[in-house]
Scaffold this motif. Structure first.
Motif, short mmCIF file in Angstrom:
data_model
loop_
_atom_site.label_atom_id
_atom_site.label_comp_id
_atom_site.label_asym_id
_atom_site.label_seq_id
_atom_site.Cartn_x
_atom_site.Cartn_y
_atom_site.Cartn_z
N ASN A 15 12.88 -16.29 -41.60
CA ASN A 15 13.07 -17.73 -42.83
C ASN A 15 12.69 -19.10 -41.91
O ASN A 15 12.20 -19.92 -42.62
N LEU A 16 12.56 -18.51 -40.34
CA LEU A 16 12.63 -20.05 -39.73
C LEU A 16 13.99 -21.50 -40.15
O LEU A 16 12.82 -22.67 -40.57
N ASP A 17 14.80 -20.61 -40.53
CA ASP A 17 15.68 -21.85 -41.41
C ASP A 17 16.25 -22.93 -39.21
O ASP A 17 17.12 -22.55 -39.45
N SER A 18 15.55 -24.16 -40.38
CA SER A 18 16.12 -25.39 -38.80
C SER A 18 17.83 -25.65 -39.37
O SER A 18 18.52 -25.69 -38.23
N GLU A 19 18.39 -25.50 -40.08
CA GLU A 19 19.51 -25.60 -40.46
C GLU A 19 20.51 -25.05 -39.86
O GLU A 19 21.54 -25.37 -39.45
N LYS A 20 20.56 -23.58 -39.72
CA LYS A 20 20.89 -22.64 -39.14
C LYS A 20 20.19 -22.42 -37.88
O LYS A 20 21.02 -21.45 -37.26
N PHE A 21 19.30 -22.51 -37.73
CA PHE A 21 18.97 -22.61 -36.05
C PHE A 21 20.47 -21.60 -34.91
O PHE A 21 19.64 -21.02 -34.04
N ARG A 22 20.75 -23.01 -35.04
CA ARG A 22 21.67 -22.75 -33.98
C ARG A 22 22.79 -21.88 -33.95
O ARG A 22 23.25 -21.74 -32.61
N PHE A 23 22.72 -21.43 -35.22
CA PHE A 23 23.81 -20.17 -35.34
C PHE A 23 23.37 -18.80 -34.56
O PHE A 23 23.88 -17.91 -34.81
N ILE A 24 21.76 -18.82 -34.55
CA ILE A 24 21.28 -17.48 -33.84
C ILE A 24 21.92 -17.08 -32.39
O ILE A 24 22.56 -17.57 -31.61
N ASP A 25 22.31 -16.19 -32.50
CA ASP A 25 23.29 -15.46 -31.38
C ASP A 25 22.11 -14.38 -30.42
O ASP A 25 22.32 -13.23 -31.07
N ALA A 26 21.88 -14.99 -29.77
CA ALA A 26 20.42 -14.54 -29.01
C ALA A 26 20.86 -15.20 -27.37
O ALA A 26 20.23 -16.26 -27.30
N CYS A 27 19.90 -14.73 -26.42
CA CYS A 27 20.07 -15.01 -25.32
C CYS A 27 18.23 -15.76 -24.57
O CYS A 27 18.46 -16.32 -24.04
N GLY A 28 17.63 -14.89 -25.96
CA GLY A 28 16.28 -16.03 -25.64
C GLY A 28 16.56 -17.09 -26.93
O GLY A 28 15.68 -17.65 -27.40
N TYR A 29 17.69 -17.30 -27.14
CA TYR A 29 17.30 -18.64 -28.10
C TYR A 29 16.56 -20.09 -27.71
O TYR A 29 16.37 -20.35 -28.58
N PHE A 30 16.59 -20.37 -26.89
CA PHE A 30 15.24 -21.51 -26.15
C PHE A 30 14.29 -20.92 -26.74
O PHE A 30 12.89 -22.28 -26.76
N PRO A 31 13.71 -20.08 -25.96
CA PRO A 31 12.31 -19.66 -26.74
C PRO A 31 12.04 -19.45 -27.97
O PRO A 31 11.07 -19.49 -28.40
N LEU A 32 13.09 -18.81 -28.79
CA LEU A 32 13.38 -19.25 -30.03
C LEU A 32 13.25 -20.17 -30.79
O LEU A 32 11.88 -20.36 -31.61
N LEU A 33 13.32 -21.18 -29.92
CA LEU A 33 12.87 -22.76 -30.24
C LEU A 33 11.80 -22.45 -30.42
O LEU A 33 11.24 -23.64 -31.05
N ILE A 34 10.81 -22.69 -29.65
CA ILE A 34 9.72 -22.61 -28.77
C ILE A 34 9.02 -21.57 -30.45
O ILE A 34 7.56 -22.33 -31.02
N LEU A 35 9.83 -20.93 -30.89
CA LEU A 35 8.37 -19.61 -31.72
C LEU A 35 8.69 -20.36 -33.14
O LEU A 35 7.65 -20.58 -33.42
N LYS A 36 9.48 -21.02 -33.31
CA LYS A 36 9.78 -21.96 -34.68
C LYS A 36 9.14 -23.32 -34.38
O LYS A 36 8.29 -22.58 -36.00
#
Length: 247
Positions: A190-211
């Motif tokens: 959903n590319l949910d900006s409000e909840k994105f910080r709750f993603i449990d993933a080692c690639g969280y920072f790459p996923l910020l770029i993905l968003k």
């Protein structure tokens, strides 16, 4: 070693993994390709990066969607070993695996020695198997939202396949991991900006770029497959989550 060192064994392993992907929708490489009826544009994929015996089959379900020749690929993965607050690409002219050498390219990113970063290097054999001509590895440190936007804008101008690398939750029991990972998958899709910080993933920072990249490309990720290490090896006391997506 994260994958077989023997060329023949690695090649056969990749053949097996690339046959695992059976997606209901045929995909074209990018929005500029001529789409046939029922096709969706494919800008890139999200894949896990554990040892092949654990997550290779899940990664294969995404890589198997790529049916057209790819000249360039950008592999974006988290930094596991280097304290970094930026994006860094390789200072080497080639990357090498048991399958051979592939040229690298750079578009004015910071350079350094990133060869030990498995979140990136584990994707190389898949890309070589798909006959990618050039690869730009991009190791991502602890970046801000603004940095993520700037990197997304920069790479969005490059005609390439985008390969984002991340595993999901780590070392939870099976039931807890599945619940946590389902939440992360939903947020990613959903590319949910409000909840994105709750993603449990080692690639969280790459996923910020993905968003940010998905917003630029006007697309969203879609899950291809989810499993965790408990599904693969049977030990469900402490597992790592793996998911593949396309976007």
């Amino acid at each position: 070693m994260w994958y077989p060192e023997n060329r023949h064994v690695l090649n056969e392993t990749l053949n097996k993994y690339l046959k695992t992907g059976k997606h209901k929708k045929p995909l074209a490489l990018d929005k500029n390709s001529k789409l046939k009826k029922g096709q969706n544009p494919l800008h890139g994929i999200i894949v896990p990066h554990a040892g092949y015996q654990y997550s290779g089959a899940v990664a294969g379900t995404a890589f198997s969607l790529i049916k057209k020749p790819v000249k360039k690929a950008i592999v974006i993965g988290p930094s596991h070993y280097v304290h970094l607050f930026d994006a860094m690409t390789t200072n080497q002219q080639d990357i090498q695996t048991p399958l051979g050498k592939t040229k690298t390219f750079n578009t004015d990113f910071l350079t350094g020695n990133i060869e030990q970063e498995h979140s990136i290097s584990n994707q190389y054999p898949f890309l070589q198997k798909l006959h990618v001509e050039q690869i730009m590895p991009l190791m991502i440190g602890k970046i801000t939202n603004q940095q993520a936007l700037e990197i997304a804008k920069k790479i969005s101008k490059i005609k390439a396949l985008y390969v984002f690398s991340t595993d999901l939750s780590h070392f939870l029991d099976y039931e807890t991991a599945v619940k946590k990972d389902k939440e992360s998958v939903k947020i990613i899709e959903n590319l949910d900006s409000e909840k994105f910080r709750f993603i449990d993933a080692c690639g969280y920072f790459p996923l910020l770029i993905l968003k940010e990249l998905c917003k630029i490309k006007k697309t969203k990720p879609e899950l291809v497959e989810y499993k965790n290490s408990g599904d693969v090896i049977g030990d469900k006391t402490s597992v790592v989550g793996y998911a593949s997506f396309y976007f």
